[in-house]
Design an enzyme around this catalytic site. Structure first.
Site, PDB file in Angstrom:
ATOM      1  N   CYS A 169       7.506   0.782  -6.983  1.00 10.36           N
ATOM      2  CA  CYS A 169       7.347   1.637  -5.820  1.00 10.36           C
ATOM      3  C   CYS A 169       8.356   1.980  -5.189  1.00 10.36           C
ATOM      4  O   CYS A 169       8.349   2.957  -4.309  1.00 10.36           O
ATOM      5  CB  CYS A 169       6.192   1.068  -5.032  1.00 10.36           C
ATOM      6  N   ASP A 207       7.340  -5.410  -7.974  1.00 10.27           N
ATOM      7  CA  ASP A 207       7.981  -4.995  -6.501  1.00 10.27           C
ATOM      8  C   ASP A 207       8.967  -5.941  -6.081  1.00 10.27           C
ATOM      9  O   ASP A 207       9.051  -6.948  -6.607  1.00 10.27           O
ATOM     10  CB  ASP A 207       6.639  -4.695  -5.704  1.00 10.27           C
ATOM     11  N   ARG A 226       4.262  10.752  -4.966  1.00  9.74           N
ATOM     12  CA  ARG A 226       3.959  10.505  -3.616  1.00  9.74           C
ATOM     13  C   ARG A 226       3.596  11.679  -3.153  1.00  9.74           C
ATOM     14  O   ARG A 226       2.613  11.942  -2.352  1.00  9.74           O
ATOM     15  CB  ARG A 226       4.861   9.745  -2.838  1.00  9.74           C
ATOM     16  N   HIS A 276      -1.706  -0.932  -0.059  1.00  4.52           N
ATOM     17  CA  HIS A 276      -0.677   0.405  -0.124  1.00  4.52           C
ATOM     18  C   HIS A 276      -1.421   1.551  -0.834  1.00  4.52           C
ATOM     19  O   HIS A 276      -0.888   1.899  -2.097  1.00  4.52           O
ATOM     20  CB  HIS A 276       0.418   0.124  -0.761  1.00  4.52           C
ATOM     21  N   ARG A 279       1.812   3.695   9.196  1.00  5.78           N
ATOM     22  CA  ARG A 279       2.553   2.739   8.529  1.00  5.78           C
ATOM     23  C   ARG A 279       2.846   1.303   9.489  1.00  5.78           C
ATOM     24  O   ARG A 279       3.767   1.500  10.183  1.00  5.78           O
ATOM     25  CB  ARG A 279       3.815   3.213   7.791  1.00  5.78           C
ATOM     26  N   GLN A 289       0.395   4.633  -2.463  1.00  6.96           N
ATOM     27  CA  GLN A 289       1.392   4.630  -3.730  1.00  6.96           C
ATOM     28  C   GLN A 289       0.806   4.265  -4.718  1.00  6.96           C
ATOM     29  O   GLN A 289       1.080   5.037  -6.001  1.00  6.96           O
ATOM     30  CB  GLN A 289       2.038   3.337  -3.185  1.00  6.96           C
TER      31      GLN A 289
END
Length: 315
Positions: A274, A228, A302, A137, A110, A140
């Site tokens: 998310c 987001d 997830r 991402h 990450r 996700q």
């Protein structure tokens, strides 16, 4: 020597491969339903395997979901933050990849810079997984597609609306729209629109992806509305984070998902985010905590999507 199965971006896979990963994830989720928490699962295909998790950016969902996914699959994890490796002290990404490949069976990273991810994958001899970069991402959005289909059936041919910053998650929604065959309308101010390159790729693939400026035009009759945060973690932590937050708030306030905007979508439209969310900024509390919100199902998925990804990576 066979090349490792890296999971870097959705657009690098065909639809059938992504479908296989999701099917595996759904089967494993269903299998665990009804099991008491902490009970052993007889199906533990990753016994003896270790996943190194490199976190240059902190996380709740990514860390916990990958740790629990590996445990439930019979494997183990090794957590490494920026202070635990020599990456911050001048060692090259390539050298780190070569060394870790001798110790562990897969690497999840990450990080901010997408180039760090691709360089790691280019030099590792074990699978590398994109846990998040400033460019994309994929873990996700795979969980998001899984969540939509649990609630509304196949996503193919449906309409998804994105409103707000055209960031890394928006980019991966574009990849997903092409690979899963659904329509995507993104409402973003011009200066925060998704990259021209990813939009050109979607067009070249025949994707049904449209960028508009007015959120009303994106959300009208949508099956799902997604947003987001307005400022990424790395931007907020930067030297000018406070000033940038103010400018971004002024720019993106008209793109907030509120009851009025959700009212333009279909009556049974889902709301997705998310997380973490800033209630009162990109979304109101009445929406994210309301009956159309499936954000907690997204967060749970997830875990299950990660299991599908991990078992695919290990073949």
């Amino acid at each position: 020597m066979n090349l490792p199965n890296h999971f870097l971006d959705l657009h690098e896979f065909d639809g059938a491969t992504l479908r296989g990963i999701l099917s595996n994830a759904s089967l494993r989720k269903e299998k665990r339903r009804g099991m008491s928490r902490g009970s052993a699962d007889a199906d533990r295909p990753l016994g003896g395997k270790t996943l190194a998790m490199i976190f240059e950016k902190p996380s709740t969902r990514t860390r916990v979901s990958f740790e629990m996914a590996m445990r439930q699959l019979g494997g183990d994890t090794l957590y490494l933050n920026g202070n635990d490796t020599q990456l911050g002290r001048g060692e090259t990404v390539a050298d780190t990849a070569r060394v870790l490949s001798r110790y562990v069976d897969a690497i999840m990273i990450r990080t901010s810079q997408h180039g760090v991810l691709t360089e790691l994958a280019a030099n590792a001899t074990v699978p590398v997984i994109n846990g998040l970069t400033d460019q994309s991402h994929p873990c996700q959005v795979l969980a998001d597609v899984m969540t939509f289909e649990e609630h509304r059936g196949p996503i193919k041919g449906r309409s998804v609306a994105w409103t707000g910053d055209g960031n890394n998650v928006a980019t991966t929604w574009i990849h997903a729209a092409v690979r899963f065959g659904f329509g995507l309308k993104l409402a973003c101010p011009q200066e925060r629109a998704p990259s021209a390159d990813v939009l050109a790729w979607a067009k070249s693939q025949g994707g049904d992806v449209v960028v508009v400026e007015r959120p009303d035009d994106a959300v009208k009759n949508a099956d799902c509305v997604v947003t987001d945060v307005w400022l990424s973690m790395s931007e907020e932590a930067g030297e000018n984070g406070a000033a940038l937050r103010g400018r971004r708030h002024n720019l993106l306030a008209p793109y907030q998902v509120n009851d009025r905007l959700m009212g333009l979508a279909k009556s049974d439209a889902l709301f997705m985010h998310c997380l973490p969310a800033h209630r009162g900024d990109e979304v109101t509390a009445s929406v994210i905590d309301g009956p159309q919100s499936v954000v907690w199902d997204e967060a749970e998925n997830r875990l299950h999507a990660q299991k599908g990804i991990l078992t695919w990576c290990f073949g």
